[in-house]
Design an enzyme around this catalytic site. Structure first.
Site, PDB file in Angstrom:
ATOM      1  N   LYS A  57      -2.461  12.364  -6.493  1.00 36.27           N
ATOM      2  CA  LYS A  57      -3.443  11.503  -5.713  1.00 36.27           C
ATOM      3  C   LYS A  57      -4.829  12.077  -5.726  1.00 36.27           C
ATOM      4  O   LYS A  57      -5.821  11.517  -5.962  1.00 36.27           O
ATOM      5  CB  LYS A  57      -2.985  10.535  -4.660  1.00 36.27           C
ATOM      6  CG  LYS A  57      -1.974   9.665  -4.811  1.00 36.27           C
ATOM      7  CD  LYS A  57      -1.105   9.354  -3.591  1.00 36.27           C
ATOM      8  CE  LYS A  57      -0.096   8.389  -3.724  1.00 36.27           C
ATOM      9  NZ  LYS A  57       0.819   8.071  -2.725  1.00 36.27           N
ATOM     10  N   GLN A 101       0.636   9.291   3.449  1.00 37.61           N
ATOM     11  CA  GLN A 101       1.846   9.778   2.505  1.00 37.61           C
ATOM     12  C   GLN A 101       3.294   9.095   3.407  1.00 37.61           C
ATOM     13  O   GLN A 101       3.617   9.512   4.359  1.00 37.61           O
ATOM     14  CB  GLN A 101       2.129  10.815   1.800  1.00 37.61           C
ATOM     15  CG  GLN A 101       3.064  10.916   0.735  1.00 37.61           C
ATOM     16  CD  GLN A 101       3.056   9.897  -0.256  1.00 37.61           C
ATOM     17  OE1 GLN A 101       1.774   9.858  -0.775  1.00 37.61           O
ATOM     18  NE2 GLN A 101       3.924   9.520  -0.775  1.00 37.61           N
ATOM     19  N   ASP A 124      -4.153   1.467   1.084  1.00 39.90           N
ATOM     20  CA  ASP A 124      -2.768   1.222   0.481  1.00 39.90           C
ATOM     21  C   ASP A 124      -2.483  -0.187   0.725  1.00 39.90           C
ATOM     22  O   ASP A 124      -1.486  -0.465   0.147  1.00 39.90           O
ATOM     23  CB  ASP A 124      -1.839   2.156   1.379  1.00 39.90           C
ATOM     24  CG  ASP A 124      -1.082   3.204   0.663  1.00 39.90           C
ATOM     25  OD1 ASP A 124      -1.066   3.236  -0.823  1.00 39.90           O
ATOM     26  OD2 ASP A 124      -0.855   4.176   1.224  1.00 39.90           O
TER      27      ASP A 124
END
Ligand code: NDP
Length: 303
Positions: A57, A101, A124
């Site tokens: 990412k 994460q 997200d």
């Protein structure tokens, strides 16, 4: 959209690369007159799979001109300290998007963390505010994997309107937002959606009629050829590491779909790897650019 392997195989790598290039150009143009978008990625502990995902990412962000920061925290960090750190990122004007994460160590409440992230930085799309806006067909951050799947379907000319879709999996990050997108009123919605989960009694009964089947259960090869109808569009989200001594790394990535038996019946199918996966990280970049646009007062639009 054509691909090099087979007309039937959805090439997520190629679509991901094409969209990444579009985003790179947009970021460049955006950054000529404004502060470039900024993404902060937070990882707790040293899980190798999570480290590999965050590395991917951050590298991708840098490659396309998004400022990125990686915050690494030890696995034994307290929940209180962690939530406090999130609050500081919420207040930091240099941070447009925050990505934590998952999974987190068991002593940290994952849902508490998701809800601690400011909805305006929720790239997200996991925050209940974002999910609620999605349910209401309002512009919002959409969870990256389901969003990437709708982009793939569109690129390959799959019209979802009026189609029967079966989704296997009801998580808040894949199954549920996928169902909201496909049953919503946008041009990537208007489908009739069935959601299955571990308590579904007869899975085959739910999959056999589906025009589009989306497998997101994390159960390697659970969907076999006899469970799908001729012409199905088969989308495999599942990504499980299974031991494989013949591979250099000692494992391979297994999807939820038994590719060999489903492929002959499918009209389109995603491989694992190289199908849905590359779209997830690409959509994160799209959401980060969107966060920066909204933060700089640009008009309301969905990712
Ligand atoms: P979760 O474990 O959160 O959810 C799995 C879902 O599948 C649950 O709803 C569960 O039901 C259901 N399920 C499990 N076993 C069965 C079964 N035998 N029959 C029917 N339903 C079942 O996983 P995620 O949603 O986070 O991820 C799913 C998979 O997708 C994983 O392999 C993950 O690695 C992968 N993934 C891939 C991404 C990518 O970019 N390619 C991104 C995100 C995830 P119940 O709710 O009853 O427990």
């Amino acid at each position: 959209m054509k691909n090099t392997q087979s007309e039937k195989i959805i090439d997520g790598k190629a679509v991901g690369a094409e969209i990444t290039e579009e985003i790179r150009k947009e970021v460049l143009e955006f950054s000529m007159t404004r502060k470039p978008p900024g993404l902060t990625v937070v990882i707790v502990g040293e899980d190798p799979a999570s480290q590999s995902y965050v590395g991917m990412k951050v590298r991708k962000a840098e490659k396309i001109g998004i400022r990125s920061d990686l915050i690494e925290m030890p696995a034994d960090i307290s929940e209180g300290y962690f939530l406090d750190r999130i609050k500081k990122l919420n207040d930091d004007e240099d941070v447009d998007g925050i990505l934590v994460q998952m999974p987190l160590p068991s002593h940290i409440d994952q849902q508490k963390v998701i809800e601690a992230i400011a909805p305006s930085k929720d790239v997200d799309g996991f925050h209940p505010y974002s999910l609620g806006r999605l349910a209401a067909d309002k512009p919002t951050f959409v969870s990256c994997t389901p969003l990437g799947i709708t982009v793939l379907l569109k690129k390959y000319g799959v019209d979802t309107k009026g189609k029967k879709v079966t989704i296997v999996g009801r998580s808040l990050i894949v199954g549920k937002p996928m169902a909201l997108l496909l049953s919503g009123q946008s041009d990537t919605g208007n489908a009739t959606v069935t959601i299955c989960h571990s308590r579904t009694v007869d899975l085959k009964d739910a999959t056999i009629d589906a025009d589009i089947l989306i497998a997101a259960a994390g159960q390697p090869y659970m969907i076999t050829g006899d469970m799908v109808k001729e012409g199905v569009v088969a989308i495999d989200v599942g990504t499980t590491r299974v031991e494989d001594p013949t591979r250099k790394k000692g494992y391979r990535l297994a999807g939820d779909i038994d590719f060999d038996s489903v492929y002959p019946r499918a009209s389109l199918i995603t491989p694992v790897p190289g199908g849905v996966g590359p779209m997830t990280v690409t959509m994160l970049m799209k959401n980060t650019l969107l966060a920066a646009k909204w933060a700089r007062g640009m008009p309301d639009e969905s990712a």
